[in-house]
Scaffold this motif. Structure first.
Motif, PDB file in Angstrom:
ATOM      1  N   GLY A 251       0.804  -1.214   0.000  1.00 11.98           N
ATOM      2  CA  GLY A 251       0.000   0.000   0.000  1.00 11.98           C
ATOM      3  C   GLY A 251       0.838   1.265   0.000  1.00 11.98           C
ATOM      4  O   GLY A 251       2.033   1.252   0.273  1.00 11.98           O
ATOM      5  N   CYS A 252       0.160   2.380  -0.295  1.00 15.62           N
ATOM      6  CA  CYS A 252       0.794   3.682  -0.190  1.00 15.62           C
ATOM      7  C   CYS A 252      -0.164   4.629   0.518  1.00 15.62           C
ATOM      8  O   CYS A 252      -1.348   4.320   0.709  1.00 15.62           O
ATOM      9  CB  CYS A 252       1.214   4.231  -1.557  1.00 15.62           C
ATOM     10  N   HIS A 253       0.343   5.788   0.892  1.00 15.79           N
ATOM     11  CA  HIS A 253      -0.424   6.711   1.717  1.00 15.79           C
ATOM     12  C   HIS A 253      -1.631   7.290   0.982  1.00 15.79           C
ATOM     13  O   HIS A 253      -2.556   7.802   1.618  1.00 15.79           O
ATOM     14  CB  HIS A 253       0.490   7.840   2.204  1.00 15.79           C
ATOM     15  N   CYS A 254      -1.644   7.208  -0.347  1.00 12.59           N
ATOM     16  CA  CYS A 254      -2.743   7.781  -1.134  1.00 12.59           C
ATOM     17  C   CYS A 254      -3.890   6.802  -1.368  1.00 12.59           C
ATOM     18  O   CYS A 254      -4.880   7.171  -2.011  1.00 12.59           O
ATOM     19  CB  CYS A 254      -2.234   8.262  -2.494  1.00 12.59           C
ATOM     20  N   ASP A 255      -3.783   5.568  -0.878  1.00 15.09           N
ATOM     21  CA  ASP A 255      -4.793   4.554  -1.180  1.00 15.09           C
ATOM     22  C   ASP A 255      -6.201   4.988  -0.780  1.00 15.09           C
ATOM     23  O   ASP A 255      -7.162   4.731  -1.496  1.00 15.09           O
ATOM     24  CB  ASP A 255      -4.462   3.236  -0.474  1.00 15.09           C
ATOM     25  N   ALA A 256      -6.328   5.642   0.367  1.00 15.89           N
ATOM     26  CA  ALA A 256      -7.659   6.034   0.842  1.00 15.89           C
ATOM     27  C   ALA A 256      -8.310   7.063  -0.069  1.00 15.89           C
ATOM     28  O   ALA A 256      -9.535   7.165  -0.115  1.00 15.89           O
ATOM     29  CB  ALA A 256      -7.583   6.571   2.262  1.00 15.89           C
ATOM     30  N   GLU A 257      -7.505   7.817  -0.800  1.00 21.45           N
ATOM     31  CA  GLU A 257      -8.062   8.819  -1.705  1.00 21.45           C
ATOM     32  C   GLU A 257      -8.507   8.214  -3.032  1.00 21.45           C
ATOM     33  O   GLU A 257      -9.322   8.799  -3.744  1.00 21.45           O
ATOM     34  CB  GLU A 257      -7.042   9.932  -1.946  1.00 21.45           C
ATOM     35  N   GLY A 258      -7.967   7.048  -3.375  1.00 26.03           N
ATOM     36  CA  GLY A 258      -8.401   6.358  -4.578  1.00 26.03           C
ATOM     37  C   GLY A 258      -8.329   7.219  -5.817  1.00 26.03           C
ATOM     38  O   GLY A 258      -7.341   7.903  -6.081  1.00 26.03           O
ATOM     39  N   ALA A 259      -9.416   7.226  -6.582  1.00 26.63           N
ATOM     40  CA  ALA A 259      -9.463   7.986  -7.825  1.00 26.63           C
ATOM     41  C   ALA A 259      -9.482   9.493  -7.587  1.00 26.63           C
ATOM     42  O   ALA A 259      -9.333  10.264  -8.538  1.00 26.63           O
ATOM     43  CB  ALA A 259     -10.692   7.575  -8.631  1.00 26.63           C
ATOM     44  N   SER A 260      -9.645   9.914  -6.323  1.00 24.10           N
ATOM     45  CA  SER A 260      -9.691  11.346  -6.003  1.00 24.10           C
ATOM     46  C   SER A 260      -8.335  11.910  -5.615  1.00 24.10           C
ATOM     47  O   SER A 260      -8.237  13.082  -5.262  1.00 24.10           O
ATOM     48  CB  SER A 260     -10.673  11.592  -4.849  1.00 24.10           C
ATOM     49  N   THR A 261      -7.309  11.096  -5.669  1.00 24.91           N
ATOM     50  CA  THR A 261      -5.990  11.584  -5.309  1.00 24.91           C
ATOM     51  C   THR A 261      -5.452  12.498  -6.410  1.00 24.91           C
ATOM     52  O   THR A 261      -6.059  12.647  -7.469  1.00 24.91           O
ATOM     53  CB  THR A 261      -5.016  10.427  -5.025  1.00 24.91           C
ATOM     54  N   ASP A 262      -4.310  13.109  -6.159  1.00 26.84           N
ATOM     55  CA  ASP A 262      -3.736  14.027  -7.137  1.00 26.84           C
ATOM     56  C   ASP A 262      -2.217  13.944  -7.105  1.00 26.84           C
ATOM     57  O   ASP A 262      -1.628  13.162  -6.338  1.00 26.84           O
ATOM     58  CB  ASP A 262      -4.210  15.461  -6.887  1.00 26.84           C
ATOM     59  N   GLY A 263      -1.576  14.760  -7.923  1.00 24.61           N
ATOM     60  CA  GLY A 263      -0.131  14.710  -8.042  1.00 24.61           C
ATOM     61  C   GLY A 263       0.602  15.041  -6.759  1.00 24.61           C
ATOM     62  O   GLY A 263       1.681  14.510  -6.506  1.00 24.61           O
TER      63      GLY A 263
END
Length: 324
Positions: free
Chosen positions: A253-265
């Motif tokens: 896993g990575c820290h952005c997993d919870a944001e899913g498709a809503s994550t950003d650069g």
């Protein structure tokens, strides 16, 4: 150091297939997203903060999910996960809290944000009152969506990602100490790769305060690395709650997993790009655990010994978290 494990392609494909079939079918169920605001006190001022509401199609929601973003993030980064909760029948409120503020009114503790978090807790603490800030925001969101007036659901899930995980633990404990009748409505505290602040002890105070009450606290975490402060929030959880099951770690896993498709650069550059099998596992487990918590049930598939849960373990996607 990050925990990494190679898995075979057939096992990976099987796991992804199971994950996609087991998670709520967000596309098959309608919900309405309403961009709104909510009033939160800060020192002598009232901040009017952005608050996105996700309203399920059902007229009888399962419960309310309070979903808090992390440091330097916003409610928009939590939209993908919020949609999955809403598709499963939850009302979701996702507020944006400041990451920098001269009065210390911040999501992460940069000095002393406890007074501000006390005011954030008051949102849920007064949610049963129609004149409370959260109830007013909900009523306004319903009106904007053309929905009939309705009271807020009376069962709560408090969820937070990163520094929002510390907020979730602190807010839950503040409800316990200051709004006991509202604390009785909290069914689950959900920590998504939680990170505790370098300053203060808000997470430890929160977790130690709610530990004796037996309130379920489940985490979905990534391995220790710089982006999640070496998983210090997960370490705090497993040190403070001596329970045999506290959720899972996504092994790649990575820290952005919870944001899913809503994550950003901003997240992916500093924390890595989420892998689809990890997003699917996180969303599936988070929604399933929330549903069980508010209904008082246990759907065996999503816990140790269950088919879906054990398939993730077997494929190397997750490891079980437990208290020390």
């Amino acid at each position: 150091m990050s925990l990494r494990r190679l898995i075979s392609l057939p096992a990976l494909l099987a796991t992804v297939a199971i994950a996609l079939s087991a998670q709520p079918a967000a596309a098959a169920v309608s919900w309405t997203q309403v961009s709104n605001t909510v009033d939160v006190s800060c020192a002598a001022f009232t901040y009017r903060q952005s608050a996105d509401w996700f309203l399920p199609a059902t007229a009888s929601p399962k419960g309310l999910v309070y979903l808090q973003h992390g440091f330097s993030r916003s409610n928009g980064n939590m939209a993908d996960l919020a949609e999955h909760y809403a598709a499963a029948g939850f009302v979701v409120v996702a507020p944006t809290l400041p990451s920098a503020d001269i009065f210390g009114c911040t999501v992460s503790n940069l000095g002393n944000n406890s007074p501000f978090l006390n005011n954030v807790a008051a949102l849920l603490g007064t949610a049963g009152n129609s004149s409370g800030a959260l109830a007013r925001s909900y009523a306004n969101a319903l009106a904007k969506a053309g929905r009939p007036a309705s009271s807020l659901p009376t069962r709560y899930v408090i969820a937070g990602h990163s520094a929002g995980g510390e907020v979730a633990a602190y807010v839950a404990n503040r409800l316990r100490s200051t709004y006991p009748s509202q604390y009785a409505r909290v069914a689950l505290v959900q920590l998504l790769d939680p990170v505790k602040s370098f300053i203060g002890s808000n997470m430890g105070t929160g977790l130690k305060g709610i530990a004796p009450t037996g309130l379920p606290v489940y985490a979905i975490s990534s391995p220790p690395y710089t982006a999640n402060s070496d998983a210090n929030g997960t370490v705090e959880l497993t040190n403070d709650l001596h329970r045999p099951f506290l959720g899972v770690r996504l092994t790649t896993g990575c820290h952005c997993d919870a944001e899913g498709a809503s994550t950003d650069g901003l997240c992916t550059v500093t924390s890595g790009t989420p892998q689809q099998q990890n997003i699917a596992a996180l969303q599936t487990l988070a929604v399933a655990w929330a549903g069980d918590a508010v209904s008082g049930t246990t759907t065996a598939a999503y816990y140790p010994g269950g088919g879906y849960y054990d398939s993730l373990i077997a494929a190397g996607v997750t490891q079980t978290l437990s208290g020390s």
